[in-house]
Structures are given as structure tokens and as C-alpha cells.
Scaffold this active site. Structure first.
Site, mmCIF file in Angstrom:
data_model
loop_
_atom_site.group_PDB
_atom_site.id
_atom_site.type_symbol
_atom_site.label_atom_id
_atom_site.label_comp_id
_atom_site.label_asym_id
_atom_site.label_seq_id
_atom_site.Cartn_x
_atom_site.Cartn_y
_atom_site.Cartn_z
ATOM 1 N N CYS A 1 50.803 -44.280 4.179
ATOM 2 C CA CYS A 1 51.748 -45.350 4.492
ATOM 3 C C CYS A 1 51.220 -46.098 5.702
ATOM 4 O O CYS A 1 50.021 -46.102 5.966
ATOM 5 C CB CYS A 1 53.144 -44.786 4.719
ATOM 6 S SG CYS A 1 53.267 -43.592 6.058
ATOM 7 N N HIS B 1 33.032 -42.780 24.387
ATOM 8 C CA HIS B 1 32.894 -43.713 23.277
ATOM 9 C C HIS B 1 32.369 -45.041 23.814
ATOM 10 O O HIS B 1 33.013 -45.692 24.645
ATOM 11 C CB HIS B 1 34.252 -43.924 22.586
ATOM 12 C CG HIS B 1 34.158 -44.580 21.246
ATOM 13 N ND1 HIS B 1 33.905 -45.913 21.093
ATOM 14 C CD2 HIS B 1 34.267 -44.067 19.986
ATOM 15 C CE1 HIS B 1 33.876 -46.219 19.808
ATOM 16 N NE2 HIS B 1 34.101 -45.111 19.109
#
Length: 634
Positions: free
Chosen positions: A30, A556
Site C-alpha cells: 500500500c 551514505h
């Protein structure tokens, strides 16, 4: 050296945690979560999945193992499906409600944000006409209204595409079937009473007798039709499979769609449409009767429980009813009760932002409150803030109940499908008392805000004093994970300018869903280890390190730089290697990143603080690599 993307890495960890792809019966997604139906739920390791970087939390409900990811769920879903998992969602188990929810989510989610955007545009046009009534008679308004209303009028065509994927039917044949249903209300093909051609629907409404091979046809309105379209495509899928088995191979390519159209379209007009329309009308009528008995009681109940339903994903069961109400009456009573609980959740989250002493929680609460208030998306607020603290979530539900009851007492209803928020509340302007809707929203927000701010909550453990105070607890300024008095220090991985994590232009990082930390706009391309430990993951653009004490961090480099596939990165380490704080991890060509259109900002996140209770950024302004940047406290 691995080149696995971040999404693929999350997918691998999640699959491992649910017991491997052999334990997955089916998968759907969803707006924010993966919905697994497992062969053996006992084989799933909930704690392992929840500890995966990129996973917010796990909810087990309705026979599903639901993994909450956030706005990047579509990418992770694709990565899981790419590993051979059934992504049709067709194997759901559990009770009828579970199956309905699974069906609705798999069919509506692919175009949900398009529906929401069209609904928002429609709401803004309503405001514009209220401000300037003459604007509604202009061609400018008509063109914008066409953009806003078309998706709802021709909704069956969108449903045909996603339903065909769900039922494993031919998508193009499904589209033609949906077009035939819409055709009946849009194209004039029957001679009218005065000679002019009229649509099939207008012909039937004007007293004309519609038949097919002598069988009477009960004509329904197929514009915006949800249930008839879904059932027609379901029948199509079975007719196609039968035709594939029966027809000779030499005629199968054109024979299968020929037989399918010749059978399913008439069947839709004769039986599927009238029966499913009756079912939808009955459900909508049931809701109307409940509202008719006591609008304020119905609104209070739905307003109080709405966010609870969202937590378990049960709110999707109301979507077909809302669309059926829109199709039959032009408005949906259900939506009238939903603005208050959504805005109350945002208000409680803002109160947490003002009251909490935990800087990382504050960094999450601010953007989450804004997301709930403006966009009507409360998952970051619920999972990242209020549900973690418990009391604010309850206070928001109380505010939602009171506000929902007040709004529905005035007969408030929305005239289009929208995600409830501060802007889209204008979709209720033309039905019921807009003043009571605003009053309900306002009181609901005040209750949630005041209770959270005044009664309070048990705050997350936080470091006392300022960052400079924490920095004085004997930690080393260089070398990394020195620990003293319960404080461990992480060093900056790159040189550059420090910015709060909440300002990173990536919602997963900025929301704090992956953990707390900070970001650096790099001034040079050398990247270093922020602590001593073992490299548990090595990608050209991202490095995961686990210390001996159990602390795990992620470095990151850049946003979406996985798409560079290693170009511009020269790693100096390999997975499984041990590093000390300050050791080189990689050299980065920042020019390659920026020339490719990516943001080179480097993020340092504590994905697992181990035994520590709080993460406190200590570096500000310009920072040098291998200098103190974060404290782990407690």
C-alpha cells in the site's frame, strides 16, 4: 565487491526475516507498507525485520505480516518481486475483511497519489469559485476542472489496468471492457425520442427498452463505477483462462480476446453491473442509514478509531464505500469525519516537537507534523512519534473523536476523494455546515495539542545539557569510539558543512525512520570510518559498520547515487573487513555526482545505538574529517 542497491539490500534483509521467499505465499503493498501473506507465520523473525535499516516497524494484522517502509515502499516492493516473490497479492489468507483489504490495496495503490492530486485540485477549484463566483463560468475553470474530474469519471479504466494485473488477466482487454462500460454513459448510439441520438444510459432513463438477445438490460451508471469494473475483470480472467485451454493455438491470439469481449461485456450489462451496483448501493445505503440515525455518534466513532484503523491498515476497507457514495450521491459522508482525526494527530505531533527534550525526536516530529497537517499523511507522525510515546497517540484519538462528532453533526461531507488535510478540507465546502467542520477540526486539534503539551508524556531518554556539555565528558577529538562516563563518540566521515538530518532532501533520512544522526555537505571526496568495527555492508556509495559493542552505523554518500552503479566511487575496503575509526573507506569524485544531477550530501546515521539510549549530534558548522561529530549517550 557488491553493487547491490539500497532497496535490494532492504529487500534481501526483509525476505530473510520473513523466512525466505519460500515462506511467502503472496505480497502486495500500500502507500507505506509491504503486505506479506506467509505460508508459516511462525518462521518470521519480527525483531530481525524491524532492525533492518529502512524498515520503520512491523505490524501483524488481518492475516498479514505488514512491513512499514514509508514513501519508498514501491522501490523495495519491486526489489522483493525481482527476487521471485509473487507480487500479485493474490494469495491472501485470513477472514473476508482481510481479503477485501488486500484486494482494495493492490488495485487502488498504483494510482492513489494521482487520485489524491486530482482531489486536491478539485478542492482548490471549489475555493476559487467561492472567492470569485464568476470564475466558475470561464473556460480556464472548465479546463482545470476537466483535469481534476476526469480521473473520477473514467475511474473504471484505471481500475481495469490494476485489476487485470491483480487477477492476471490481459490488461488491454480489461481496458476495452471498462471503456465499454463508460461508453454507455458518454457516446450517443441510440435514436432518441426527438430523433437525436442519445447514450444507452440516457435511452434507458428516458423510458426506452434495452435488451440483449431479447433479455432485458437493467442499465446502471458506470461512470466512476468501482465494484462493477473489478468484478467484470475478475470474470474476464476466468473466461480468458478457459479460452486459452479450449481454443486451437492458431486462433488463440485473436480468439481469446474476441471470445472474452463477446461474453464479458454483455454479461457486465446483464448481470455483473446491476448486481454489483446493488451491492455497492446497499453498502453505501447502510452507511447513510447509520449517519441518518445519529450523524454525530457515527462521526465520533469513526473519528476516534480512524488512526487505529490506519495503524493496522484496516482503513482501506472504507475506500469502495466512499467511491460508491461519490458515484451515487456526489459526496461521501465518511470523509466528513476524517479531517479532525488526521489534523489532531498532526497537532499532537507538533506538541511533542515543542515539548520533547530529545533532539532526534524533535527532528522527526517537526517534519512529521507538517506532513500530517498539509498532506494528510500521518504514518511518519504515528510510527515515528505518537505511537512510540503512547499518550500523544491516545490524545490525538480523543481529539479526533470529538472533532469528528462535531463535523458530522453539521452534515459535513466531501465532494471528491481526497487525503484529509488542512488544504483538502475545502472539499467539504458545499455539503453540510463548513463552519462546524472547521470547528470540529479546530477543537480536535486543540484537544490533542493541549493534552499532549500539558498532561505530557514520558519522553525518550535524552542527554542533559548542551552538545558542548556532552562533548566535555572526556571524549577524544580524534580517533572515534572512545567511551567514558557512558558516552561514546563517532567522528565525522567527511570534511564539509554540517546540516541537521531533518534538512536532508530525502524523507527516509529526514524523518529519522532509519535512525538518528547528521549530514555533511562534503567539501572533498575522501570518506572515513566514523567508528571502529566490522564492515557489514559495502556498496560503492554506502557503508555499514558494526562495532564490537553492538553499535551499528550507516555512511551514505549522496542521494540516489545508487543509480550511478559505482561510477565516481573508488572503495578502499571490502565487506567483512575490520576498520578503525578514521580509516579510509572510499574516494569519491564529487564532480561526477554533481554532473549527473545528484546531491552529494553525505549522511551519518546510527541505525542501532546498542546499549546507548540517545544520539546527540555535537558537530556544527564546518567540520573536519575524523573529528568528533556524534555522541552516543547512556
Amino acid at each position: 565487491m557488491t553493487t547491490t542497491s539500497t532497496y535490494e539490500s532492504i529487500a534481501e534483509e526483509v525476505l530473510r526475516g520473513v523466512g525466505g521467499k519460500g515462506n511467502v505465499r503472496s505480497l502486495a503493498h500500500c502507500a507505506t507498507r509491504l503486505r506479506f501473506v506467509l505460508v508459516d507465520p511462525s518462521r518470521a523473525d519480527k525483531a530481525a525485520v524491524e532492525s533492518t535499516s529502512g524498515v520503520i516497524t512491523v505490524v501483524e494484522a488481518g492475516g498479514q505480516f505488514q512491513v512499514v517502509i514509508g514513501n519508498t515502499v514501491g522501490h523495495v516492493y519491486d526489489a522483493v518481486v525481482a527476487q521471485g516473490v509473487d507480487g500479485t497479492g493474490g494469495g491472501s489468507t485470513g477472514g473476508p475483511l482481510s481479503r477485501v483489504i488486500d484486494l482494495v490495496t493492490s488495485i487502488f495503490i498504483p494510482f492513489l497519489w494521482t487520485l489524491a492530486a486530482a482531489g486536491l485540485l478539485k478542492a482548490l477549484l471549489t475555493v476559487a469559485v467561492k472567492i470569485s463566483p464568476g470564475f466558475g463560468a470561464t473556460s480556464t475553470y472548465a479546463i482545470w476542472f476537466a483535469a481534476a474530474d476526469a480521473v473520477f469519471q473514467f475511474l473504471p479504466i484505471l481500475l481495469a489496468v490494476t485489476a487485470a494485473k491483480r487477477f492476471k488477466a490481459n490488461q488491454f482487454t480489461a481496458i476495452v471492457i471498462a471503456c465499454a462500460l463508460v461508453y454507455s454513459a458518454t457516446i450517443a448510439v441510440m435514436p432518441g425520442a426527438h430523433g437525436a441520438s442519445v447514450t444507452l444510459q440516457a435511452f434507458a432513463q428516458g423510458g426506452g427498452k434495452l435488451t440483449f438477445l431479447g433479455i432485458p438490460v437493467v442499465m446502471a451508471n458506470y461512470l466512476s463505477a468501482v465494484v462493477p469494473t473489478i468484478l467484470a475483470v475478475y470474470v474476464q480472467s476466468h473466461v480468458e483462462r478457459l479460452a486459452e485451454r479450449v481454443l486451437p493455438a492458431m486462433v488463440r491470439n485473436f480468439g481469446t480476446p474476441l471470445v472474452t469481449l463477446a461474453l464479458v461485456v454483455p454479461a457486465s450489462f446483464l448481470a455483473i453491473g446491476p448486481v454489483s451496483t446493488w451491492i455497492g448501493d446497499t453498502l453505501a445505503s447502510g452507511v447513510d442509514q447509520l449517519w441518518g440515525l445519529s450523524p454525530w455518534a457515527a462521526g465520533t466513532l469513526l473519528g476516534g478509531l480512524w488512526q487505529v484503523l490506519v495503524v493496522f491498515g484496516l482503513h482501506w476497507a472504507f475506500i469502495p464505500i466512499a467511491f460508491q457514495q461519490l458515484a451515487t450521491t456526489g459526496h461521501t459522508d465518511l470523509a466528513g469525519a476524517l479531517f479532525a482525526p488526521v489534523l489532531a494527530q498532526a497537532a499532537a505531533t507538533f506538541a511533542v516537537f515543542l515539548r520533547t527534550r530529545d533532539r532526534d525526536l524533535k527532528a522527526v516530529a517537526g517534519p512529521a507534523a507538517l506532513s500530517g497537517f498539509l498532506a494528510g499523511v500521518t504514518e511518519p507522525a504515528v510510527y515515528g512519534v505518537t505511537l512510540r510515546l503512547k499518550r500523544p497517540f491516545v490524545f490525538a484519538c480523543v481529539g479526533g473523536a470529538v472533532g469528528g462528532g462535531i463535523a458530522t453533526a453539521g452534515g459535513s461531507a466531501a465532494t471528491s476523494f481526497v487525503l484529509p488535510g488542512a488544504i483538502t478540507v475545502t472539499s467539504t465546502l458545499n455539503v453540510g455546515s463548513f463552519a462546524l467542520q472547521l470547528l470540529g477540526c479546530g477543537i480536535g486539534m486543540v484537544i490533542a495539542f493541549a493534552l499532549t503539551l500539558v498532561v505530557g508524556f514520558k519522553d525518550l531518554p535524552a542527554a542533559s545539557g548542551s552538545p558542548s556539555d556532552a562533548a566535555s565528558h572526556g571524549k577524544a577529538s580524534q580517533g572515534g569510539t572512545a567511551s567514558q562516563d557512558g558516552i561514546a563518540t563517532l567522528v565525522a566521515p567527511v570534511a564539509g558543512k554540517v546540516v541537521p538530518l531533518a534538512e536532508v532532501a530525502d524523507q527516509v533520512f529526514a524523518s529519522g525512520a532509519m535512525g538518528s544522526g547528521l549530514a555533511v555537505i562534503p567539501s572533498e571526496g575522501k570518506v572515513y570510518a566514523p567508528l571502529s568495527g566490522t564492515l557489514v555492508s559495502v556498496m560503492p556509495h554506502a557503508f555499514g559498520i558494526r562495532s564490537d559493542s553492538g553499535v551499528e552505523v550507516l555512511v551514505h554518500i549522496g542521494l540516489n547515487t545508487v543509480e550511478l552503479q559505482g561510477r565516481g566511487f573508488t572503495p578502499a575496503v571490502a565487506q567483512g573487513q575490520r576498520v578503525n575509526a578514521g580509516d579510509p573507506l572510499t574516494d569519491v569524485d564529487l564532480q561526477v555526482i554533481t554532473d549527473a544531477g545528484y546531491d552529494p550530501i553525505t549522511v551519518l546515521i546510527v541505525t542501532d545505538p546498542g546499549a546507548h539510549t540517545a544520539v546527540v549530534p555535537t558537530a556544527t558548522g564546518d567540520v573536519q574529517p575524523r573529528r568528533a561529530a556524534l555522541d552516543l549517550v547512556g
